[in-house]
Design a protein around this motif. Structure first.
Motif, PDB file in Angstrom:
ATOM      1  N   LEU A  36       0.790  -1.136   0.045  1.00  7.15           N
ATOM      2  CA  LEU A  36       0.128  -0.047  -0.090  1.00  7.15           C
ATOM      3  C   LEU A  36       0.770   1.149  -0.039  1.00  7.15           C
ATOM      4  N   ASP A  37       1.315   1.699  -1.096  1.00  2.00           N
ATOM      5  CA  ASP A  37       2.304   2.836  -1.351  1.00  2.00           C
ATOM      6  C   ASP A  37       1.566   3.951  -1.172  1.00  2.00           C
ATOM      7  N   ARG A  38       0.144   4.075  -1.482  1.00  2.00           N
ATOM      8  CA  ARG A  38      -0.501   5.068  -1.634  1.00  2.00           C
ATOM      9  C   ARG A  38      -2.235   4.870  -1.520  1.00  2.00           C
ATOM     10  N   VAL A  39      -2.952   5.526  -0.758  1.00  2.00           N
ATOM     11  CA  VAL A  39      -4.605   5.306  -0.664  1.00  2.00           C
ATOM     12  C   VAL A  39      -5.044   6.527  -0.907  1.00  2.00           C
ATOM     13  N   THR A  40      -5.998   6.615  -1.794  1.00  2.00           N
ATOM     14  CA  THR A  40      -6.500   8.039  -1.853  1.00  2.00           C
ATOM     15  C   THR A  40      -7.814   7.863  -1.306  1.00  2.00           C
ATOM     16  N   GLY A  41      -8.093   8.873  -0.288  1.00  2.00           N
ATOM     17  CA  GLY A  41      -9.422   8.810   0.573  1.00  2.00           C
ATOM     18  C   GLY A  41     -10.433  10.060   0.053  1.00  2.00           C
ATOM     19  N   MET A  42     -11.701   9.612   0.072  1.00  2.99           N
ATOM     20  CA  MET A  42     -12.724  10.427  -0.191  1.00  2.99           C
ATOM     21  C   MET A  42     -13.492  10.971   1.411  1.00  2.99           C
ATOM     22  N   PRO A  43     -14.256  11.874   1.259  1.00  2.00           N
ATOM     23  CA  PRO A  43     -14.965  12.169   2.623  1.00  2.00           C
ATOM     24  C   PRO A  43     -15.922  10.988   2.995  1.00  2.00           C
ATOM     25  N   LEU A  65     -11.721  -5.237  -3.307  1.00  2.00           N
ATOM     26  CA  LEU A  65     -11.939  -5.169  -2.021  1.00  2.00           C
ATOM     27  C   LEU A  65     -11.205  -6.419  -1.084  1.00  2.00           C
ATOM     28  N   GLU A  66     -11.402  -7.422  -1.900  1.00  2.00           N
ATOM     29  CA  GLU A  66     -10.954  -8.661  -1.239  1.00  2.00           C
ATOM     30  C   GLU A  66      -9.372  -8.433  -0.892  1.00  2.00           C
ATOM     31  N   LYS A  67      -8.767  -7.822  -1.858  1.00  2.00           N
ATOM     32  CA  LYS A  67      -7.296  -7.737  -1.759  1.00  2.00           C
ATOM     33  C   LYS A  67      -6.985  -6.840  -0.417  1.00  2.00           C
ATOM     34  N   LEU A  68      -7.600  -5.518  -0.387  1.00  2.00           N
ATOM     35  CA  LEU A  68      -7.726  -4.626   0.596  1.00  2.00           C
ATOM     36  C   LEU A  68      -7.824  -5.182   2.053  1.00  2.00           C
ATOM     37  N   LEU A  69      -8.678  -6.036   1.951  1.00  2.00           N
ATOM     38  CA  LEU A  69      -9.362  -6.861   3.457  1.00  2.00           C
ATOM     39  C   LEU A  69      -8.092  -7.712   3.688  1.00  2.00           C
ATOM     40  N   GLN A  70      -7.413  -8.211   2.948  1.00  2.00           N
ATOM     41  CA  GLN A  70      -6.317  -9.014   3.045  1.00  2.00           C
ATOM     42  C   GLN A  70      -5.280  -8.272   3.689  1.00  2.00           C
ATOM     43  N   ILE A  71      -4.794  -7.329   3.018  1.00  2.00           N
ATOM     44  CA  ILE A  71      -3.609  -6.337   3.445  1.00  2.00           C
ATOM     45  C   ILE A  71      -4.065  -5.629   4.905  1.00  2.00           C
ATOM     46  N   LEU A  72      -5.322  -5.522   4.951  1.00  2.00           N
ATOM     47  CA  LEU A  72      -5.728  -5.033   6.461  1.00  2.00           C
ATOM     48  C   LEU A  72      -5.622  -5.849   7.551  1.00  2.00           C
ATOM     49  N   SER A  73      -6.030  -7.137   7.248  1.00  2.00           N
ATOM     50  CA  SER A  73      -6.043  -8.250   8.398  1.00  2.00           C
ATOM     51  C   SER A  73      -4.557  -8.642   8.596  1.00  2.00           C
ATOM     52  N   SER A  74      -3.437  -8.237   7.575  1.00  2.00           N
ATOM     53  CA  SER A  74      -2.154  -8.873   7.803  1.00  2.00           C
ATOM     54  C   SER A  74      -1.238  -7.967   8.179  1.00  2.00           C
ATOM     55  N   SER A  75      -1.531  -6.718   7.990  1.00  2.00           N
ATOM     56  CA  SER A  75      -0.518  -5.470   8.214  1.00  2.00           C
ATOM     57  C   SER A  75      -0.813  -4.880   9.731  1.00  2.00           C
ATOM     58  N   SER A 123      -0.287   3.609   9.333  1.00  2.00           N
ATOM     59  CA  SER A 123      -0.452   4.180   8.597  1.00  2.00           C
ATOM     60  C   SER A 123      -1.470   3.563   7.294  1.00  2.00           C
ATOM     61  N   THR A 124      -0.934   2.407   6.988  1.00  2.00           N
ATOM     62  CA  THR A 124      -1.572   1.401   5.920  1.00  2.00           C
ATOM     63  C   THR A 124      -3.014   0.975   6.659  1.00  2.00           C
ATOM     64  N   GLN A 125      -3.097   0.729   7.674  1.00  2.00           N
ATOM     65  CA  GLN A 125      -4.430   0.293   8.509  1.00  2.00           C
ATOM     66  C   GLN A 125      -5.606   1.619   8.184  1.00  2.00           C
ATOM     67  N   GLU A 126      -4.939   2.662   8.460  1.00  2.00           N
ATOM     68  CA  GLU A 126      -5.918   4.022   8.461  1.00  2.00           C
ATOM     69  C   GLU A 126      -6.364   4.238   7.186  1.00  2.00           C
ATOM     70  N   GLN A 127      -5.481   4.172   6.309  1.00  2.00           N
ATOM     71  CA  GLN A 127      -5.618   4.544   4.756  1.00  2.00           C
ATOM     72  C   GLN A 127      -6.659   3.553   4.068  1.00  2.00           C
ATOM     73  N   ILE A 128      -6.379   2.372   4.301  1.00  2.00           N
ATOM     74  CA  ILE A 128      -7.395   1.015   3.845  1.00  2.00           C
ATOM     75  C   ILE A 128      -8.591   1.192   4.635  1.00  2.00           C
ATOM     76  N   LEU A 129      -8.773   1.452   5.850  1.00  2.00           N
ATOM     77  CA  LEU A 129     -10.007   1.801   6.409  1.00  2.00           C
ATOM     78  C   LEU A 129     -10.674   3.075   5.889  1.00  2.00           C
ATOM     79  N   VAL A 130     -10.306   4.196   5.419  1.00  2.00           N
ATOM     80  CA  VAL A 130     -10.703   5.212   4.776  1.00  2.00           C
ATOM     81  C   VAL A 130     -11.255   4.769   3.387  1.00  2.00           C
ATOM     82  N   THR A 131     -10.418   3.857   2.805  1.00  2.00           N
ATOM     83  CA  THR A 131     -11.095   3.600   1.366  1.00  2.00           C
ATOM     84  C   THR A 131     -12.218   2.506   1.582  1.00  2.00           C
ATOM     85  N   LEU A 132     -12.063   1.682   2.471  1.00  2.00           N
ATOM     86  CA  LEU A 132     -13.230   0.794   2.737  1.00  2.00           C
ATOM     87  C   LEU A 132     -14.699   1.361   3.186  1.00  2.00           C
TER      88      LEU A 132
END
Length: 325
Positions: A44-51, A76-86, A90-99
């Motif tokens: 997860l080098d970059r996650v772009t979040g929206m409001p 979405l599956e890949k993001l959840l896999q990363i979230l569960s293993s990371s 900063s990675t967790q926070e960015q993925i949560l914004v995207t999800l």
């Protein structure tokens, strides 16, 4: 698939996901898929979040970035896999914004649940980082707009209510928890799980700021609409004075919800099954503070009938009518 084909597929997916919050992580995850263990920070080098709670965007040009609603199930599956293993905040926070943004689109509710996303996200409610905790609450809030999802989210209700009680007053964690409980209290299904938290919710009516009061009252109005919760509400310990909620100078949105809460309780107190339980209410209970002396409450509410707002008048009339019976 040959290395060249793998690169072509990955580049295509990268173009599709650009700007949605998955971006470079999809390319890296797919290209490095043969590796058993991949660092979440490298993927997860970059996650772009929206409001949070963003609406579905208007039509975009061909070259415009796509929205979180355009993420496909494998993203979405890949993001959840990363979230569960990371374990990288900063990675967790960015993925949560995207999800969270993805879950604002109903089409993704079932997809995220079917990939065990609710349990993965809910597992982060115990995180020590307030930003991650708030991010998990916000994501669950959007997912809770689905009744099937609520059946899984209710397993975390005790943790959510604990966060509301113990978090810093008016903090984002507290507000995110309240927003989620508002959704979870729309039906009667989980009201019993909220009984023990009623005193702390009542306390927020006195201590919280405008936003905290609004969300707290939304929860309490939902609970008071359920006749089976009347005794629990009335017996709960409450601040020494809540009559300030019925002052004409208070914010109109707060006033309307406070009146609705009082009117619901007043109507339910007239139900036969409530009569024999009033004598059990303690002196610091909501019943003793608000309803033991009906004339006092009427005296606070009656002047509100002179206000021009029709909804204020309607709820004030409901309350006074029942108090006179």
């Amino acid at each position: 698939m040959s290395p060249a084909e793998r690169v072509t597929v990955a580049r295509s997916l990268l173009a599709l996901a650009l700007g949605t919050g998955v971006c470079y992580c999809v390319y890296r995850a797919l290209y490095a898929g043969r590796k058993k263990h991949v660092s979440g920070g490298r993927i997860l080098d970059r996650v772009t979040g929206m409001p949070v709670n963003s609406r579905r965007p208007e039509a975009q040009s061909e070259n415009s970035p796509k929205s979180a609603g355009d993420l496909e199930s494998h993203h979405l599956e890949k993001l959840l896999q990363i979230l569960s293993s990371s374990s990288i905040p900063s990675t967790q926070e960015q993925i949560l914004v995207t999800l969270c943004n993805s879950a604002a689109f109903s089409v993704n509710h079932d997809i995220i649940r079917n990939f065990d996303g609710i349990h993965i996200i809910g597992g982060l409610l115990s995180h020590s980082n307030p930003k991650i905790k708030a991010g998990a609450l916000n994501a669950l809030n959007n997912l809770s707009m689905n009744l099937t999802n609520q059946e899984q989210i209710q397993a975390f209700l005790n943790d959510i209510l604990k966060d509301i009680k113990e978090s810093t007053l008016n903090s984002e964690v507290q507000l995110a928890g309240l927003r989620l409980v508002v959704n979870m209290s729309i039906t009667n299904n989980y009201h019993k799980k909220m009984e023990d938290s009623i005193p702390s919710l009542l306390g927020l009516l006195k201590e919280g700021n405008y936003t905290t009061k609004i969300h707290t009252l939304k929860v309490l109005v939902n609970l008071s609409a359920n006749p089976l919760m009347t005794t629990h509400l009335l017996a709960s310990k409450a601040p020494a004075s809540l009559t300030f909620l019925f002052d004409s100078s208070i914010n109109m949105d707060v006033l309307i919800r406070a009146l609705t809460f009082a009117a619901n309780l007043s109507e339910n107190m007239n139900r036969e099954q409530q009569y024999n339980k009033q004598c059990d209410y303690k002196e610091d209970s909501l019943y003793a503070i608000m309803f033991k002396d009906p004339a006092l409450l009427q005296g606070n509410i009656a002047p509100l009938l002179l206000l021009p707002d029709t909804e204020v008048k309607e709820q004030a009339n409901r309350c006074i009518k029942r108090l006179k019976n």
